[in-house]
Design an enzyme around this catalytic site. Structure first.
Site, short mmCIF file in Angstrom:
data_model
loop_
_atom_site.label_atom_id
_atom_site.label_comp_id
_atom_site.label_asym_id
_atom_site.label_seq_id
_atom_site.Cartn_x
_atom_site.Cartn_y
_atom_site.Cartn_z
CG ASP A 202 10.19 2.34 -0.75
OD1 ASP A 202 9.59 1.30 -1.09
OD2 ASP A 202 10.21 3.37 -1.44
CG HIS B 82 7.60 10.58 -2.18
ND1 HIS B 82 6.58 10.86 -3.06
CD2 HIS B 82 8.29 9.56 -2.71
CE1 HIS B 82 6.65 10.03 -4.10
NE2 HIS B 82 7.69 9.23 -3.90
#
Length: 135
Positions: free
Chosen positions: A31, A100
């Site tokens: 991320d 996700h």
């Protein structure tokens, strides 16, 4: 692939990412705005907006992958725990409309508060809610 979906583009290699795992169904990448060191996203290459659109076999495969990679994260990053988080809908915190799964390694005193304040509910309310869910 859905046109204009950033996660479709990342998952299918059109946009570079710090990929830590890839197979024919998924790309897992770090991320860019991590909650903690090692925060990664498991993203299917086939578009599904959320859990409710995701085929059951893909959901099962995502959880198996979460187990495998989560164990690697805890061991290799020496994390003290792991959050596995999946948001559906804006009210739940979903910001990208492509399913996700977040893998967030947790470290003692990491400063993150990925918890909730427990509410109170009576046994009668629990009975009513259970009945509503069951339909």
């Amino acid at each position: 692939m859905m046109e204009g979906c950033i996660f479709c583009r990342i998952a299918n290699g059109e946009i570079p990412s710090k990929t830590i795992y890839e197979d024919e169904r998924f790309r897992v990448f770090l991320d860019l705005g991590p909650a903690t060191k090692g925060h990664a996203l498991i993203v299917p290459k086939a578009h599904a907006s959320d859990l409710f659109e995701l085929p059951e076999d893909t959901a099962a495969a995502a959880m198996k992958l979460a187990k495998k990679l989560g164990e690697q994260m805890v061991n290799n990053l020496r994390a003290d725990g792991l959050n596995v988080i999946q948001n559906n809908g804006e009210a739940a915190g979903q910001t990208v409309k492509h399913y996700h799964l977040h893998l967030i390694p947790r470290y003692k005193d990491d400063g993150q508060h990925i918890l909730w304040n427990p509410g109170e509910v009576s046994p009668e309310e629990l009975d009513l809610i259970a009945a509503q869910i069951k339909g």
